[in-house]
Structure formats: C-alpha cells, structure tokens
Design a protein around this motif. Structure first.
Motif, PDB file in Angstrom:
ATOM      1  N   THR A 134       0.797  -1.239   0.000  1.00 32.28           N
ATOM      2  CA  THR A 134       0.000   0.000   0.000  1.00 32.28           C
ATOM      3  C   THR A 134       0.825   1.282   0.000  1.00 32.28           C
ATOM      4  O   THR A 134       0.259   2.369  -0.059  1.00 32.28           O
ATOM      5  CB  THR A 134      -0.953   0.028   1.210  1.00 32.28           C
ATOM      6  N   ASP A 135       2.153   1.179   0.066  1.00 28.35           N
ATOM      7  CA  ASP A 135       3.006   2.369  -0.045  1.00 28.35           C
ATOM      8  C   ASP A 135       3.322   2.569  -1.519  1.00 28.35           C
ATOM      9  O   ASP A 135       4.319   2.082  -2.037  1.00 28.35           O
ATOM     10  CB  ASP A 135       4.286   2.183   0.771  1.00 28.35           C
ATOM     11  N   THR A 136       2.434   3.277  -2.199  1.00 30.25           N
ATOM     12  CA  THR A 136       2.534   3.446  -3.649  1.00 30.25           C
ATOM     13  C   THR A 136       2.871   4.892  -3.997  1.00 30.25           C
ATOM     14  O   THR A 136       2.760   5.798  -3.157  1.00 30.25           O
ATOM     15  CB  THR A 136       1.205   3.070  -4.323  1.00 30.25           C
ATOM     16  N   ASP A 137       3.275   5.123  -5.235  1.00 26.70           N
ATOM     17  CA  ASP A 137       3.569   6.495  -5.678  1.00 26.70           C
ATOM     18  C   ASP A 137       2.314   7.363  -5.591  1.00 26.70           C
ATOM     19  O   ASP A 137       2.386   8.547  -5.250  1.00 26.70           O
ATOM     20  CB  ASP A 137       4.105   6.485  -7.108  1.00 26.70           C
ATOM     21  N   ALA A 138       1.170   6.768  -5.926  1.00 28.36           N
ATOM     22  CA  ALA A 138      -0.078   7.522  -5.900  1.00 28.36           C
ATOM     23  C   ALA A 138      -0.543   7.800  -4.479  1.00 28.36           C
ATOM     24  O   ALA A 138      -1.137   8.848  -4.200  1.00 28.36           O
ATOM     25  CB  ALA A 138      -1.161   6.765  -6.661  1.00 28.36           C
ATOM     26  N   SER A 139      -0.293   6.852  -3.574  1.00 29.94           N
ATOM     27  CA  SER A 139      -0.789   6.970  -2.195  1.00 29.94           C
ATOM     28  C   SER A 139       0.293   6.500  -1.217  1.00 29.94           C
ATOM     29  O   SER A 139       0.212   5.408  -0.666  1.00 29.94           O
ATOM     30  CB  SER A 139      -2.063   6.126  -2.032  1.00 29.94           C
ATOM     31  N   PRO A 140       1.304   7.344  -1.002  1.00 28.88           N
ATOM     32  CA  PRO A 140       2.438   6.919  -0.171  1.00 28.88           C
ATOM     33  C   PRO A 140       2.151   7.017   1.330  1.00 28.88           C
ATOM     34  O   PRO A 140       1.267   7.764   1.758  1.00 28.88           O
ATOM     35  CB  PRO A 140       3.535   7.916  -0.563  1.00 28.88           C
ATOM     36  N   TRP A 141       2.895   6.251   2.097  1.00 25.18           N
ATOM     37  CA  TRP A 141       2.918   6.395   3.555  1.00 25.18           C
ATOM     38  C   TRP A 141       4.012   7.397   3.926  1.00 25.18           C
ATOM     39  O   TRP A 141       5.121   7.339   3.398  1.00 25.18           O
ATOM     40  CB  TRP A 141       3.214   5.064   4.226  1.00 25.18           C
ATOM     41  N   HIS A 142       3.694   8.285   4.858  1.00 26.62           N
ATOM     42  CA  HIS A 142       4.681   9.213   5.398  1.00 26.62           C
ATOM     43  C   HIS A 142       4.977   8.770   6.831  1.00 26.62           C
ATOM     44  O   HIS A 142       4.088   8.792   7.688  1.00 26.62           O
ATOM     45  CB  HIS A 142       4.155  10.646   5.379  1.00 26.62           C
ATOM     46  N   VAL A 143       6.208   8.361   7.090  1.00 28.15           N
ATOM     47  CA  VAL A 143       6.582   7.817   8.394  1.00 28.15           C
ATOM     48  C   VAL A 143       7.059   8.947   9.296  1.00 28.15           C
ATOM     49  O   VAL A 143       7.921   9.749   8.911  1.00 28.15           O
ATOM     50  CB  VAL A 143       7.674   6.742   8.246  1.00 28.15           C
ATOM     51  N   VAL A 144       6.474   9.000  10.502  1.00 27.31           N
ATOM     52  CA  VAL A 144       6.812  10.034  11.480  1.00 27.31           C
ATOM     53  C   VAL A 144       7.529   9.380  12.663  1.00 27.31           C
ATOM     54  O   VAL A 144       6.901   8.711  13.474  1.00 27.31           O
ATOM     55  CB  VAL A 144       5.547  10.748  11.994  1.00 27.31           C
ATOM     56  N   PRO A 145       8.862   9.529  12.783  1.00 26.93           N
ATOM     57  CA  PRO A 145       9.546   9.030  13.984  1.00 26.93           C
ATOM     58  C   PRO A 145       9.024   9.774  15.215  1.00 26.93           C
ATOM     59  O   PRO A 145       8.973  11.005  15.218  1.00 26.93           O
ATOM     60  CB  PRO A 145      11.020   9.356  13.722  1.00 26.93           C
ATOM     61  N   SER A 146       8.614   9.036  16.243  1.00 32.06           N
ATOM     62  CA  SER A 146       7.880   9.700  17.335  1.00 32.06           C
ATOM     63  C   SER A 146       8.413   9.398  18.730  1.00 32.06           C
ATOM     64  O   SER A 146       7.689   9.545  19.706  1.00 32.06           O
ATOM     65  CB  SER A 146       6.394   9.319  17.260  1.00 32.06           C
ATOM     66  N   ASP A 147       9.686   9.017  18.847  1.00 35.53           N
ATOM     67  CA  ASP A 147      10.252   8.850  20.183  1.00 35.53           C
ATOM     68  C   ASP A 147      10.237  10.176  20.944  1.00 35.53           C
ATOM     69  O   ASP A 147      10.066  10.207  22.157  1.00 35.53           O
ATOM     70  CB  ASP A 147      11.681   8.311  20.105  1.00 35.53           C
ATOM     71  N   ASP A 148      10.445  11.268  20.224  1.00 34.38           N
ATOM     72  CA  ASP A 148      10.324  12.614  20.805  1.00 34.38           C
ATOM     73  C   ASP A 148       8.972  13.164  20.357  1.00 34.38           C
ATOM     74  O   ASP A 148       8.791  13.535  19.199  1.00 34.38           O
ATOM     75  CB  ASP A 148      11.463  13.511  20.316  1.00 34.38           C
ATOM     76  N   LYS A 149       8.012  13.213  21.280  1.00 38.02           N
ATOM     77  CA  LYS A 149       6.645  13.593  20.913  1.00 38.02           C
ATOM     78  C   LYS A 149       6.565  15.009  20.359  1.00 38.02           C
ATOM     79  O   LYS A 149       5.855  15.269  19.379  1.00 38.02           O
ATOM     80  CB  LYS A 149       5.725  13.469  22.127  1.00 38.02           C
ATOM     81  N   LYS A 150       7.276  15.936  20.974  1.00 39.75           N
ATOM     82  CA  LYS A 150       7.195  17.327  20.533  1.00 39.75           C
ATOM     83  C   LYS A 150       7.741  17.480  19.116  1.00 39.75           C
ATOM     84  O   LYS A 150       7.146  18.153  18.266  1.00 39.75           O
ATOM     85  CB  LYS A 150       7.930  18.241  21.514  1.00 39.75           C
ATOM     86  N   SER A 151       8.883  16.832  18.847  1.00 43.43           N
ATOM     87  CA  SER A 151       9.439  16.904  17.495  1.00 43.43           C
ATOM     88  C   SER A 151       8.494  16.264  16.488  1.00 43.43           C
ATOM     89  O   SER A 151       8.311  16.775  15.376  1.00 43.43           O
ATOM     90  CB  SER A 151      10.800  16.196  17.453  1.00 43.43           C
ATOM     91  N   ALA A 152       7.886  15.131  16.870  1.00 43.96           N
ATOM     92  CA  ALA A 152       6.953  14.457  15.971  1.00 43.96           C
ATOM     93  C   ALA A 152       5.780  15.365  15.622  1.00 43.96           C
ATOM     94  O   ALA A 152       5.343  15.412  14.462  1.00 43.96           O
ATOM     95  CB  ALA A 152       6.452  13.162  16.615  1.00 43.96           C
ATOM     96  N   ARG A 153       5.257  16.077  16.609  1.00 45.95           N
ATOM     97  CA  ARG A 153       4.120  16.970  16.350  1.00 45.95           C
ATOM     98  C   ARG A 153       4.503  18.085  15.389  1.00 45.95           C
ATOM     99  O   ARG A 153       3.782  18.356  14.415  1.00 45.95           O
ATOM    100  CB  ARG A 153       3.623  17.545  17.678  1.00 45.95           C
ATOM    101  N   ILE A 154       5.625  18.728  15.662  1.00 47.49           N
ATOM    102  CA  ILE A 154       6.054  19.833  14.801  1.00 47.49           C
ATOM    103  C   ILE A 154       6.354  19.333  13.393  1.00 47.49           C
ATOM    104  O   ILE A 154       5.930  19.941  12.391  1.00 47.49           O
ATOM    105  CB  ILE A 154       7.299  20.528  15.400  1.00 47.49           C
ATOM    106  N   ASN A 155       7.070  18.225  13.290  1.00 46.63           N
ATOM    107  CA  ASN A 155       7.443  17.698  11.970  1.00 46.63           C
ATOM    108  C   ASN A 155       6.218  17.281  11.166  1.00 46.63           C
ATOM    109  O   ASN A 155       6.132  17.536   9.953  1.00 46.63           O
ATOM    110  CB  ASN A 155       8.384  16.504  12.133  1.00 46.63           C
ATOM    111  N   CYS A 156       5.262  16.637  11.826  1.00 47.72           N
ATOM    112  CA  CYS A 156       4.076  16.164  11.117  1.00 47.72           C
ATOM    113  C   CYS A 156       3.208  17.331  10.653  1.00 47.72           C
ATOM    114  O   CYS A 156       2.745  17.349   9.510  1.00 47.72           O
ATOM    115  CB  CYS A 156       3.273  15.221  12.017  1.00 47.72           C
ATOM    116  N   LEU A 157       2.984  18.310  11.520  1.00 46.33           N
ATOM    117  CA  LEU A 157       2.154  19.457  11.134  1.00 46.33           C
ATOM    118  C   LEU A 157       2.814  20.257  10.014  1.00 46.33           C
ATOM    119  O   LEU A 157       2.134  20.735   9.096  1.00 46.33           O
ATOM    120  CB  LEU A 157       1.887  20.346  12.342  1.00 46.33           C
ATOM    121  N   THR A 158       4.136  20.404  10.098  1.00 42.13           N
ATOM    122  CA  THR A 158       4.858  21.129   9.043  1.00 42.13           C
ATOM    123  C   THR A 158       4.701  20.409   7.705  1.00 42.13           C
ATOM    124  O   THR A 158       4.423  21.035   6.669  1.00 42.13           O
ATOM    125  CB  THR A 158       6.345  21.255   9.407  1.00 42.13           C
ATOM    126  N   HIS A 159       4.866  19.096   7.720  1.00 43.30           N
ATOM    127  CA  HIS A 159       4.720  18.324   6.485  1.00 43.30           C
ATOM    128  C   HIS A 159       3.290  18.393   5.964  1.00 43.30           C
ATOM    129  O   HIS A 159       3.064  18.568   4.757  1.00 43.30           O
ATOM    130  CB  HIS A 159       5.108  16.857   6.744  1.00 43.30           C
TER     131      HIS A 159
END
Length: 270
Positions: A200-225
C-alpha cells in the motif's frame, strides 16, 4: 537536574510552544482556504500503540473548527456493519466539499490488529491487501486528497510509555488489553506493518513515516509536512469591526434564584 539542563529544557519547551502556535495559525489559514476552494481531504493516522497519534491529532485540531477538521475514531463494527462491505463504514464518513476528515485508526485496522489478533480470516486479510491500492486510486481520481501517516516508536520508548500509563491515574484509562498484546507481540506487528507497506506504499498513495520517540518533534514535523501538501493562501478575514451593542432601556433582568456554583479556586467571579 543541573541549572543549565533545566534552562535548556525550558528553552526547548518555549521554542516548541512558539513553533506550535505558529503552525496552528497556518492551520486556521488552511481551514479558510479548504472551505473557499471546496477541497476534500482524508488524513489517516496509523502506527504503533503509544506512538503519539492522539497527541498529533489534538494539536492539529484544537484551534480549528470541528466542522472543517472532522475527527473519526470508529468503534468496533456492529453486527449490521460486519455484514456490509469492509470499506463501507469508512466511506460513509468521507468528506464533503470544504472538509478534512482525520481518521484516528482507519480501514488499515484490517492489515494490523485484525490480522495479528485473528479478528479476520486469512481470506479477508488477503482480499484487503488486493483491493486497498485500487480503492485508494479511485479516491484520488475522485479528487479526494489522501494523506497517510505512520507513527513509529522504538521498543524501549513504547515500553516506557506503557509503564507510565500503568503508574499514573490520569493515564491508566489509555491502557487497553490490546495495548498489552501489542507490547508482547511487537514482532508480529512489525511483520504486519512490513507486509502492509509492501503493498500500500505506492507512488499515488504513499505512507509518510513520522519518527515519534520525541513527541514534541513528531508533532512539529508532522504538522509542518501536512501544511506543505496544500497550496493554500492566507484568507484570514481582515478589517473586522465589532458592532456597538444596542441599548435596551426596557430590558429587566429575570428575578430568579440562580444556582451559582461556589468559587473553589479562590479568585472570585469575574
């Protein structure tokens, strides 16, 4: 903790809160643009248990309208829903024009917990993997923007978060029997994730992986993306003026023994 470490931690927290506030203003701008452009978007959040999906969704939606950013966290299917097409109850929740629907867990339950825990048959699981990519292509061809996020947490950090839920009264409600099983069966879930990505990780519908060991960084990175995926513009209302309140000398307040709650905080009523 030394004074310098405390100061550094405080500075990081201040920087995080400043950047989060900035991003949330951008999300409000996106909200106005989505409504005006009549766009439709579906956002899928999946990932390990305790990876931080709820925290990101909360920060994404806490400053915007729930009528534009709509969260769907579907419960277990009813008997009637079990007799329907698998995707049907999810499609019923898809957006109309001017809406973003956020799925806190989604149809990918079938590729994860249902498959690992034996809640679906092997045939149902294999059918899902066959049909999911074509369904998602049809959604995209129907002018629905589909965004898929996978939150990935390390084994040690997941263990730490589960243990904190066990020991904190305000978090223990988050700990379900499925969480305990997911901790025990880490590698079963890893295999299920890998099989899901492979199909299911296709060019048309890719998965975006968010490393989340650091919750604050994960939130900022995901919202920015997330914001980077939309060609939105600043449509915030400008020049709004608050109209003067009309006088009404004939109004008489109701004479009624209202039950005012006591001031337990000790600051008086304002």
């Amino acid at each position: 903790m030394s004074k310098s470490k405390k100061e550094s931690k405080a500075e990081l927290k201040k920087a995080y809160e400043k950047e989060l506030a900035r991003l949330q203003v951008e999300l409000v701008k996106l909200q106005f643009w989505i409504k005006k452009a009549k766009k439709r978007a579906v956002v899928v959040f999946e990932g390990r248990d305790a990876a931080g999906k709820g925290g990101i969704i909360k920060r994404m939606t806490e400053r915007v309208s729930p009528r534009v950013f709509r969260i769907e966290a579907l419960p277990m299917p009813s008997e009637r829903q079990r007799s329907q097409l698998y995707f049907q109850r999810y499609i019923e929740r898809f957006p109309a024009a001017g809406e973003i629907v956020i799925f806190d867990r989604s149809w990918y339950n079938r590729a994860g917990v249902e498959h690992v825990m034996g809640f679906c048959t092997k045939e149902e699981y294999e059918r899902f993997l066959r049909f999911c990519p074509s369904l998602e292509r049809d959604l995209i061809d129907s002018d629905i923007q589909l965004i898929k996020y996978w939150l990935e947490v390390s084994p040690d950090e997941q263990t730490r978060r589960f243990e904190s839920r066990i020991n904190e009264p305000c978090k223990v409600w988050k700990l379900s029997p499925m969480d305990l099983e997911s901790h025990k069966r880490w590698f079963d879930y890893s295999r299920a994730r890998d099989a899901m990505f492979a199909v299911t990780d296709t060019d048309a519908s890719p998965w975006h992986v968010v490393p989340s060991d650091d919750k604050k960084s994960a939130r900022i990175n995901c919202l920015t993306h997330f914001l980077s995926l939309f060609p939105y513009e600043d449509l915030l209302p400008k020049g709004i003026k608050l109209p003067k309140r009309e006088d009404d000398p004939d109004y008489v307040p109701l004479d009624h023994p209202f039950r005012i709650i006591p001031d337990s905080f000790g600051r008086g009523q304002h």
